[in-house]
Motif scaffolding. Sequence first.
Motif, mmCIF file in Angstrom:
data_model
loop_
_atom_site.group_PDB
_atom_site.id
_atom_site.type_symbol
_atom_site.label_atom_id
_atom_site.label_comp_id
_atom_site.label_asym_id
_atom_site.label_seq_id
_atom_site.Cartn_x
_atom_site.Cartn_y
_atom_site.Cartn_z
ATOM 1 N N GLY A 22 95.315 8.730 53.283
ATOM 2 C CA GLY A 22 96.461 8.096 52.642
ATOM 3 C C GLY A 22 97.565 9.112 52.442
ATOM 4 N N SER A 23 98.716 8.682 51.925
ATOM 5 C CA SER A 23 99.811 9.598 51.687
ATOM 6 C C SER A 23 99.522 10.423 50.437
ATOM 7 N N SER A 24 100.320 11.477 50.234
ATOM 8 C CA SER A 24 100.058 12.403 49.132
ATOM 9 C C SER A 24 100.255 11.768 47.769
ATOM 10 N N ASP A 25 101.066 10.693 47.692
ATOM 11 C CA ASP A 25 101.293 10.039 46.405
ATOM 12 C C ASP A 25 100.540 8.720 46.278
ATOM 13 N N ALA A 26 99.550 8.521 47.125
ATOM 14 C CA ALA A 26 98.764 7.281 47.057
ATOM 15 C C ALA A 26 97.952 7.247 45.766
ATOM 16 N N TRP A 27 97.786 6.033 45.219
ATOM 17 C CA TRP A 27 96.935 5.854 44.044
ATOM 18 C C TRP A 27 95.491 5.667 44.501
ATOM 19 N N LEU A 28 94.563 6.144 43.682
ATOM 20 C CA LEU A 28 93.156 6.138 44.053
ATOM 21 C C LEU A 28 92.400 5.024 43.346
ATOM 22 N N ARG A 29 91.438 4.470 44.042
ATOM 23 C CA ARG A 29 90.568 3.431 43.500
ATOM 24 C C ARG A 29 89.777 3.983 42.316
ATOM 25 N N CYS A 30 89.671 3.199 41.244
ATOM 26 C CA CYS A 30 88.859 3.587 40.096
ATOM 27 C C CYS A 30 88.144 2.352 39.548
ATOM 28 N N TYR A 31 87.175 2.555 38.677
ATOM 29 C CA TYR A 31 86.327 1.467 38.184
ATOM 30 C C TYR A 31 86.360 1.403 36.666
ATOM 31 N N ASN A 32 85.985 0.224 36.143
ATOM 32 C CA ASN A 32 85.797 0.100 34.697
ATOM 33 C C ASN A 32 84.458 0.731 34.307
ATOM 34 N N VAL A 33 84.083 0.621 33.049
ATOM 35 C CA VAL A 33 82.908 1.330 32.535
ATOM 36 C C VAL A 33 81.633 0.959 33.279
ATOM 37 N N ASP A 34 81.427 -0.320 33.552
ATOM 38 C CA ASP A 34 80.177 -0.731 34.208
ATOM 39 C C ASP A 34 80.343 -0.943 35.711
ATOM 40 N N SER A 35 81.460 -0.473 36.277
ATOM 41 C CA SER A 35 81.705 -0.495 37.732
ATOM 42 C C SER A 35 81.713 -1.895 38.326
ATOM 43 N N THR A 36 82.096 -2.881 37.528
ATOM 44 C CA THR A 36 82.162 -4.262 38.025
ATOM 45 C C THR A 36 83.568 -4.667 38.449
ATOM 46 N N LEU A 37 84.561 -3.884 38.050
ATOM 47 C CA LEU A 37 85.953 -4.191 38.387
ATOM 48 C C LEU A 37 86.651 -2.904 38.824
ATOM 49 N N GLU A 62 92.611 3.554 48.736
ATOM 50 C CA GLU A 62 93.847 4.190 48.313
ATOM 51 C C GLU A 62 94.980 3.173 48.385
ATOM 52 N N PHE A 63 95.817 3.177 47.385
ATOM 53 C CA PHE A 63 96.957 2.275 47.301
ATOM 54 C C PHE A 63 98.181 3.080 47.721
ATOM 55 N N PRO A 311 84.958 15.004 54.331
ATOM 56 C CA PRO A 311 86.418 15.180 54.401
ATOM 57 C C PRO A 311 86.932 15.615 55.766
ATOM 58 N N LEU A 312 86.085 16.212 56.587
ATOM 59 C CA LEU A 312 86.496 16.644 57.922
ATOM 60 C C LEU A 312 87.042 15.481 58.752
ATOM 61 N N TYR A 313 86.570 14.268 58.460
ATOM 62 C CA TYR A 313 86.939 13.101 59.265
ATOM 63 C C TYR A 313 87.914 12.169 58.533
ATOM 64 N N ALA A 314 88.494 12.626 57.419
ATOM 65 C CA ALA A 314 89.310 11.748 56.576
ATOM 66 C C ALA A 314 90.446 11.087 57.352
ATOM 67 N N LYS A 315 91.163 11.827 58.153
ATOM 68 C CA LYS A 315 92.349 11.291 58.817
ATOM 69 C C LYS A 315 92.017 10.229 59.857
ATOM 70 N N TYR A 316 90.753 10.104 60.215
ATOM 71 C CA TYR A 316 90.364 9.155 61.255
ATOM 72 C C TYR A 316 89.968 7.797 60.687
ATOM 73 N N PHE A 317 90.186 7.611 59.375
ATOM 74 C CA PHE A 317 89.920 6.334 58.721
ATOM 75 C C PHE A 317 91.176 5.873 57.992
ATOM 76 N N ASP A 318 91.303 4.546 57.801
ATOM 77 C CA ASP A 318 92.479 4.035 57.108
ATOM 78 C C ASP A 318 92.246 4.013 55.600
ATOM 79 N N ASN A 319 93.188 3.448 54.843
ATOM 80 C CA ASN A 319 93.115 3.455 53.381
ATOM 81 C C ASN A 319 91.983 2.602 52.827
#
Length: 364
Positions: A22-37, A62-63, A311-319
């Motif tokens: 993703g781009s350098s300012d992309a937002w990252l996926r995160c979860y609530n306490v019990d990882s359901t949302l 990544e957003f 991480p070696l293969y990060a650029k070869y996958f999309d967001n």
Amino acid sequence: MKKIYFLLFAVLFIVSATFAQGSSDAWLRCYNVDSTLVGFKDKNGKLMIQTKYIPSMTIADEFDKIISAVEEDDDQWKAYYITKQGRIVGRDSLYFFDNTSDCENEGFIRFKARDTEKIGIFNSNGDITVPAEYNGLTKVRNGLLVGLKGATKVYDKDSQGNTIEEHYGWENGKEILIDTLNNLLVENFPYNDKLNYYSLEIADKPSADSIRDSFKGVNGKFYSFINYEREAEQVIREYLQKGLTPERVEELCFQEVTYWEKDAGWLPLPKKEFVKRFYKQLEDNLHQLNIKPKTYFISLDGLNPFIFDTPLYAKYFDNCGFSNEWRYPTVNLVLDNSDESARPQTHMHFLRTDDGFKLIMVSF
């Protein structure tokens, strides 16, 4: 008659790739306490989007600019697109393929109109730049899309002759090449996932390069693209013609090469160590291309996210954690061995990198 299949599978297949590009300012996926949302936070840990979305349906890791999202409210699912500015568009118009919602590419994302079931494109601001008038539409690749118009939907049948609603294809219609403003570039442009759309050249005449395919545009110019499979074969044959040495084979390898070990599965080795250990087998197999030119075939694919998950293969996958195979495909060179061999085929996978094709995986 031409039939283009779009298969929708009953089992949801979600790929998780923590290191999606993703781009350098992309937002990252995160979860609530019990990882359901899920929600999204910036790279400093600040929560930017509430954790209220269904993980299996909100697939972005990544957003970057725009994502598809699904939340549950009063026992009902609400589906829509969200831009980085918080704009909500395309309610109940998510585009799905194989039961997975679309992922942004180059700042654009596909949607499906509820009334017509036809497909269009939103840009990063949530504006429609390609109207929903296509039966089929590819991701944006180098600002280009292949669209299918005027086709008829045809459903598959089971062994008893009953219609299978989840399995359908398209008959007839016209495939065309357009840009992200819906401008027609090439009529009668047969979809081909072997083309490198990032290699576009526009000229007055068809390309004389044997690894390029040319198409006459509506403006009279010729649009040509490199064919990934022919490019890979050319690279391999050039190595063979110049002669193989351990040093030259090492040049052909990715930073590490993954190989199959019977009792341990897939294992990576640094390329120098890999060549030192397997040079003789590599040399014997590659020479088959000259000795028995008809005992091989080539196919196109993408990186397996369950094998190449560092991480070696990060650029070869999309967001969303899917292989970015339209830009970085893998070419599988399959060599047929003798009938007496315990393993009748050798598979050699070459990844298209920014430095050309590199050997990345082998199964002898």
